[in-house]
Scaffold this active site. Structure first.
Site, PDB file in Angstrom:
ATOM      1  N   LYS A  20       0.855  -1.198   0.000  1.00 19.21           N
ATOM      2  CA  LYS A  20       0.000   0.000   0.000  1.00 19.21           C
ATOM      3  C   LYS A  20       0.873   1.223   0.000  1.00 19.21           C
ATOM      4  O   LYS A  20       1.797   1.327   0.809  1.00 19.21           O
ATOM      5  CB  LYS A  20      -0.882  -0.010   1.261  1.00 19.21           C
ATOM      6  CG  LYS A  20      -1.811   1.190   1.349  1.00 19.21           C
ATOM      7  CD  LYS A  20      -3.118   0.939   0.657  1.00 19.21           C
ATOM      8  CE  LYS A  20      -3.901   2.192   0.348  1.00 19.21           C
ATOM      9  NZ  LYS A  20      -3.469   2.884  -0.899  1.00 19.21           N
ATOM     10  N   LYS A  77       5.251   1.751  -3.055  1.00 18.78           N
ATOM     11  CA  LYS A  77       5.233   3.108  -3.613  1.00 18.78           C
ATOM     12  C   LYS A  77       5.478   3.016  -5.111  1.00 18.78           C
ATOM     13  O   LYS A  77       6.059   2.041  -5.579  1.00 18.78           O
ATOM     14  CB  LYS A  77       6.353   3.955  -2.985  1.00 18.78           C
ATOM     15  CG  LYS A  77       6.078   5.442  -3.025  1.00 18.78           C
ATOM     16  CD  LYS A  77       5.160   5.862  -1.906  1.00 18.78           C
ATOM     17  CE  LYS A  77       4.656   7.268  -2.077  1.00 18.78           C
ATOM     18  NZ  LYS A  77       4.000   7.749  -0.828  1.00 18.78           N
ATOM     19  N   GLY A 125      -2.724   8.254  -4.212  1.00 20.60           N
ATOM     20  CA  GLY A 125      -2.055   9.464  -4.667  1.00 20.60           C
ATOM     21  C   GLY A 125      -0.836   9.807  -3.832  1.00 20.60           C
ATOM     22  O   GLY A 125      -0.619   9.280  -2.744  1.00 20.60           O
ATOM     23  N   ASP A 126      -0.020  10.663  -4.385  1.00 22.23           N
ATOM     24  CA  ASP A 126       1.077  11.327  -3.678  1.00 22.23           C
ATOM     25  C   ASP A 126       1.266  12.634  -4.459  1.00 22.23           C
ATOM     26  O   ASP A 126       0.333  13.068  -5.143  1.00 22.23           O
ATOM     27  CB  ASP A 126       2.340  10.436  -3.664  1.00 22.23           C
ATOM     28  CG  ASP A 126       3.400  10.935  -2.684  1.00 22.23           C
ATOM     29  OD1 ASP A 126       3.335  10.575  -1.506  1.00 22.23           O
ATOM     30  OD2 ASP A 126       4.302  11.699  -3.092  1.00 22.23           O
ATOM     31  N   SER A 161      -6.908   5.614   3.938  1.00 22.30           N
ATOM     32  CA  SER A 161      -6.908   4.776   2.731  1.00 22.30           C
ATOM     33  C   SER A 161      -7.265   3.331   3.091  1.00 22.30           C
ATOM     34  O   SER A 161      -8.013   2.669   2.361  1.00 22.30           O
ATOM     35  CB  SER A 161      -5.533   4.797   2.053  1.00 22.30           C
ATOM     36  OG  SER A 161      -5.402   5.921   1.211  1.00 22.30           O
TER      37      SER A 161
HETATM   38  O1  2IT Z   1       2.803   9.100   1.735  1.00 25.98           O
HETATM   39  C1  2IT Z   1       1.695   8.562   1.900  1.00 25.98           C
HETATM   40  O2  2IT Z   1       1.419   7.953   2.928  1.00 25.98           O
HETATM   41  C2  2IT Z   1       0.724   8.673   0.815  1.00 25.98           C
HETATM   42  N1  2IT Z   1       1.030   9.280  -0.198  1.00 25.98           N
HETATM   43  C3  2IT Z   1      -0.637   8.044   0.933  1.00 25.98           C
HETATM   44  C4  2IT Z   1      -0.587   6.601   0.585  1.00 25.98           C
HETATM   45  C5  2IT Z   1      -1.931   5.924   0.538  1.00 25.98           C
HETATM   46  O3  2IT Z   1      -1.924   4.744   0.166  1.00 25.98           O
HETATM   47  O4  2IT Z   1      -2.944   6.527   0.876  1.00 25.98           O
END
Ligand code: 2IT
Length: 449
Positions: free
Chosen positions: A90, A126, A165-166, A381
């Site tokens: 995740k 990621k 997202g990021d 999430s």
């Molecule tokens: O850095 C992070 O924790 C995120 N970009 C969210 C990752 C997610 O799976 O919601």
């Protein structure tokens, strides 16, 4: 130094010299978990730490898309499925020009321990691309996302790997990515992505979750110090989604963000970002992610070009919320000299290791680490995944209450872990230890691989 930890760090420094951000995060996490490794000599025999720094799987792929003029472009995409010991991989997708494997790996490594801290069953992953979203039309972004998903869809799924997202990936991108996944698979598996729009399975409070969670965490720190959030002035960096959530929750709880910044400089709004100004943040961000000066023009407040607000004295809390390595040694010195007591990291790895260690060594400052403070985002999430698999929709109140509880827990288990190892109120070490312990145990119990 524990000899085994030392040897793993030496290995990582040598092997990944060309991925400095990854080396940085491994050094940060593993310097905290030494006492745990001392207590568990069996980890060395199982070579647990070298296994942890090697992603279970990481792949790159070609992403080809056509711009509005018919010109074809070729970008690179990656997904790092770093550690699946406690749940499906995740973690977000980052679309930014500077993305390369070192960025994906540092974010993926952080994500393992962050996700563990949420207390929910999610592993660490990621992904992203060196695609530059700046100045692209909706249609171009759609075609890019469709192409990205064509390359990725075989390797993800609600029980396999769940991207989100990021930076550079928000609701619009997640919509296009999900549409393409659904089209290719021919199933409505909306648990494959989080951060979705509410109309097709997104969770209430997900857009606000990282910022809200950060403020809830701050409240726990303040409680520990017999202090309250009421009237607190916050200096943050950034004006993206996370900053917006902080502004909103801070205003709701009687605090205020009085400084924020963009790549072009910083804004000082002594009255705080409240009311309609919070809505304007979203608008400004959507229009121009590179410049925040228009806020100063619109609301008649001060704008300081090409500078960051680190070192200002008329605040109570610093919250770097923009990007990695935003606070280096020179800024850390200014922050320490300002006399401000609370340094609450929000963005992923916003502080260089030397700056972080310097701030931690200052007796008058409490430092909280991003992997705990920003975990509410990925935590919600995971709640979105739960709703999708239940085929249910929870109310905003239900999600918010769970988020609040989650942040209290994260603060508590971090403080307890530090206490257990005689480290006092060290939230940085405590978060690393608490996050690490669960993953280590799961890996030990699942056998050697
Ligand atoms: O850095 C992070 O924790 C995120 N970009 C969210 C990752 C997610 O799976 O919601």
């Amino acid at each position: 130094m524990n000899a085994y930890v030392e040897s793993v760090l030496a290995n990582v420094r040598e092997k990944y010299a060309n991925e400095p951000e990854f080396v940085q995060t491994v050094e940060e996490v593993f310097s905290s978990i030494e006492p745990v490794v001392n207590k568990h000599p069996e980890y060395e025999k199982a070579d647990l730490l070298n296994r942890m720094v090697e992603p279970e799987r990481m792949f790159s792929f070609r992403v080809v898309w056509t711009d509005d003029n018919g010109q074809v472009h070729t970008n690179r995409g990656w997904r790092c499925q770093f550690n699946g010991a406690i749940g499906p991989y995740k973690g977000g997708l980052r679309f930014q020009k500077n993305v390369y494997p070192g960025i994906i790996k540092f974010l993926g490594f952080e994500q393992i321990f962050k996700n563990s801290l949420t207390g929910l069953p999610i592993g660490g992953g990621k992904g992203g691309s060196d695609f530059d979203p700046a100045g692209k039309s909706d249609a171009e972004v759609m075609r890019f996302c469709q192409s990205f998903m064509q390359a990725l869809y075989r390797y993800i799924g609600p029980d396999i790997d769940v991207p989100a997202g990021d930076m550079g990936v928000g609701g619009r991108e997640i919509g296009y990515l999900y549409g393409e996944y659904r089209r290719l698979k021919g199933t409505f598996e909306n648990g494959v992505l989080t951060g979705k729009g509410f109309s097709y399975g997104g969770s209430r409070i997900r857009p606000e979750a990282t910022g809200f969670g950060a403020v809830y965490y701050l409240q726990e720190v303040l409680k520990h110090e017999h202090d309250t959030i009421e009237g607190k002035r916050l200096a943050i960096s950034g004006y993206g989604n996370v900053a917006w959530g902080i502004m909103k929750k801070a205003a709701e709880l009687g605090a205020k963000v009085t400084y924020f910044s963009g790549p072009d400089g910083y804004i000082h709004d002594p009255d705080g970002v409240t009311g309609e100004k919070i809505d304007y943040i979203l608008e400004m961000r959507a229009k121009d992610p590179m410049h925040c000066k228009s806020y100063a023009d619109k609301f008649g407040v001060e704008f300081v070009p090409n500078a960051k607000a680190w070192g200002v004295k008329d605040v109570d809390v610093y919250m770097p919320s923009a990007m990695q390595n935003d606070v280096k040694m020179d800024s850390a010195v200014k922050i320490a000299e300002s006399g401000v007591k609370y340094y609450i990291e929000v963005a992923n790895m916003p502080t260089t290791n030397d700056a972080l260690n310097y701030l931690r060594s200052q007796k008058h400052i409490i430092v909280a680490p991003s992997k705990a403070v920003n975990a509410g985002g990925v935590g919600v999430s995971a709640l979105e995944m739960a709703q999708n698999s239940e085929r249910l929709v929870w109310t905003a109140e239900e999600v918010d209450a769970q988020l609040h509880k989650m942040m209290e827990n994260i603060h508590r288990v971090s403080a307890e872990a530090a206490e257990e190892y005689g480290l006092g109120y060290d939230l940085v070490a405590g978060a690393n230890i608490a996050g690490f312990q669960k993953v280590a145990q799961a890996m030990m119990e699942q056998g050697i691989f």
